[in-house]
Write a protein that holds these residues in place. Structure first.
Motif, PDB file in Angstrom:
ATOM      1  N   TRP A  72       9.804   0.502  -0.664  1.00 25.79           N
ATOM      2  CA  TRP A  72       8.392   1.192  -0.663  1.00 25.79           C
ATOM      3  C   TRP A  72       8.305   2.154   0.497  1.00 25.79           C
ATOM      4  O   TRP A  72       7.062   2.796   0.530  1.00 25.79           O
ATOM      5  CB  TRP A  72       7.474  -0.020  -0.804  1.00 25.79           C
ATOM      6  N   THR A  73       9.035   2.165   1.544  1.00 22.63           N
ATOM      7  CA  THR A  73       8.957   3.167   2.504  1.00 22.63           C
ATOM      8  C   THR A  73       9.703   4.106   2.730  1.00 22.63           C
ATOM      9  O   THR A  73       9.572   5.277   2.330  1.00 22.63           O
ATOM     10  CB  THR A  73       9.065   2.170   4.103  1.00 22.63           C
ATOM     11  N   ARG A  76       0.852  -1.220   0.070  1.00 15.97           N
ATOM     12  CA  ARG A  76      -0.081  -0.024   0.217  1.00 15.97           C
ATOM     13  C   ARG A  76       0.876   1.175  -0.132  1.00 15.97           C
ATOM     14  O   ARG A  76       2.040   1.326   0.323  1.00 15.97           O
ATOM     15  CB  ARG A  76      -0.782  -0.030   1.171  1.00 15.97           C
ATOM     16  N   LEU A  77       0.335   2.404  -0.742  1.00 11.35           N
ATOM     17  CA  LEU A  77       1.310   3.746  -0.151  1.00 11.35           C
ATOM     18  C   LEU A  77       1.064   3.870   0.912  1.00 11.35           C
ATOM     19  O   LEU A  77      -0.210   4.055   1.543  1.00 11.35           O
ATOM     20  CB  LEU A  77       0.471   4.662  -1.326  1.00 11.35           C
ATOM     21  N   LEU A  78       2.176   4.386   1.588  1.00  8.38           N
ATOM     22  CA  LEU A  78       1.969   4.767   2.987  1.00  8.38           C
ATOM     23  C   LEU A  78       1.145   5.978   3.195  1.00  8.38           C
ATOM     24  O   LEU A  78       1.246   6.877   2.327  1.00  8.38           O
ATOM     25  CB  LEU A  78       3.471   4.896   3.641  1.00  8.38           C
ATOM     26  N   PRO A  79       0.531   6.231   4.350  1.00  8.95           N
ATOM     27  CA  PRO A  79      -0.284   7.305   4.504  1.00  8.95           C
ATOM     28  C   PRO A  79       0.383   8.391   5.293  1.00  8.95           C
ATOM     29  O   PRO A  79       1.008   7.900   6.278  1.00  8.95           O
ATOM     30  CB  PRO A  79      -1.587   6.723   5.160  1.00  8.95           C
ATOM     31  N   TYR A 126      11.601   9.989  -1.991  1.00  9.37           N
ATOM     32  CA  TYR A 126      11.202  10.590  -3.150  1.00  9.37           C
ATOM     33  C   TYR A 126      10.103  11.620  -3.122  1.00  9.37           C
ATOM     34  O   TYR A 126      10.415  12.780  -3.697  1.00  9.37           O
ATOM     35  CB  TYR A 126      10.223   9.459  -3.801  1.00  9.37           C
ATOM     36  N   ILE A 127       9.230  11.635  -2.218  1.00 10.44           N
ATOM     37  CA  ILE A 127       8.145  12.683  -1.970  1.00 10.44           C
ATOM     38  C   ILE A 127       8.774  13.992  -1.265  1.00 10.44           C
ATOM     39  O   ILE A 127       8.333  15.121  -1.769  1.00 10.44           O
ATOM     40  CB  ILE A 127       6.826  12.116  -1.283  1.00 10.44           C
ATOM     41  N   ARG A 128       9.748  13.752  -0.518  1.00 12.65           N
ATOM     42  CA  ARG A 128      10.438  14.821   0.215  1.00 12.65           C
ATOM     43  C   ARG A 128      11.464  15.448  -0.736  1.00 12.65           C
ATOM     44  O   ARG A 128      11.633  16.824  -0.881  1.00 12.65           O
ATOM     45  CB  ARG A 128      11.156  14.485   1.540  1.00 12.65           C
ATOM     46  N   GLY A 129      11.914  14.639  -1.519  1.00 12.34           N
ATOM     47  CA  GLY A 129      12.837  15.276  -2.506  1.00 12.34           C
ATOM     48  C   GLY A 129      11.973  16.184  -3.458  1.00 12.34           C
ATOM     49  O   GLY A 129      12.613  17.275  -4.119  1.00 12.34           O
TER      50      GLY A 129
END
Length: 140
Positions: free
Chosen positions: A83-84, A37-40, A90-93
Motif C-alpha cells: 500500500w506504500t 489510509r491512502l498516503l498523502p 502505480y501513481i507514478r506509472g
C-alpha cells in the motif's frame, strides 16, 4: 529496553525518522509507511526519492520487522509494501503514461485510482496526489 532512531532517507517528507525497538523487533516507521489510509503527497514530498529510500534502505531493514506505520495498527512489511511502494509506483506509472501521451494537469486529476478506493482518505487525497505527482514528473 533501547530504541534506535533511523533516518532511512527522504520519504513522505525530507526529515522522516523511524524508531526501532530491537528487543521487540518493532519498527515504528511513522509516515514512511502506510496501509489503512491512502498516503498523502504534499508539495515537499518527492515520490521518486521516497521510492529510492524504500528500495535502497527501508525495505531491506524492515522486511522481517513488526511495522507500526504513522496511521493504523501494527502490521507486517508485505502489507505496508503493497500500500506504500505499490501506490507510489502505480501513481507514478499512470502519470508517466499521461505525460508521454501529452496529457495535462487537468487529465491527471482524472487518473483512475480505483484499486486504492477502499483506503481511508481516498476521496480527499487521490486527485490531489495525482496532480502533485504530475507537476513534479513533468519536469523530471
Amino acid at each position: 529496553m533501547s530504541a534506535e532512531l533511523i533516518h532511512f532517507g527522504d520519504a513522505h517528507s525530507p526529515g522522516d525518522i523511524s524508531v526501532y525497538i530491537p528487543q521487540r523487533n518493532v519498527l515504528i516507521a511513522g509516515d514512511i509507511a502506510f496501509h489503512v489510509r491512502l498516503l498523502p503527497i504534499f508539495p515537499d514530498t518527492d515520490t521518486a526519492a521516497w521510492l529510492d529510500t524504500w528500495n535502497s534502505t527501508f525495505s531491506e531493514f524492515a522486511k522481517d520487522k513488526i511495522i507500526v506505520p504513522g496511521h493504523g495498527g501494527p502490521t507486517d512489511f508485505a502489507t505496508v509494501d503493497e500500500w506504500t511502494r505499490g501506490y507510489l509506483e502505480y501513481i507514478r506509472g499512470k502519470v508517466a503514461i499521461l505525460i508521454e501521451q501529452g496529457g495535462t494537469l487537468a487529465d491527471a486529476y482524472q487518473i483512475d485510482q480505483s484499486p486504492y478506493a477502499h483506503l481511508a482518505t481516498f476521496e480527499e487525497l487521490a486527485s490531489k496526489n495525482a496532480g502533485r505527482v504530475f507537476e513534479t514528473m513533468e519536469f523530471e
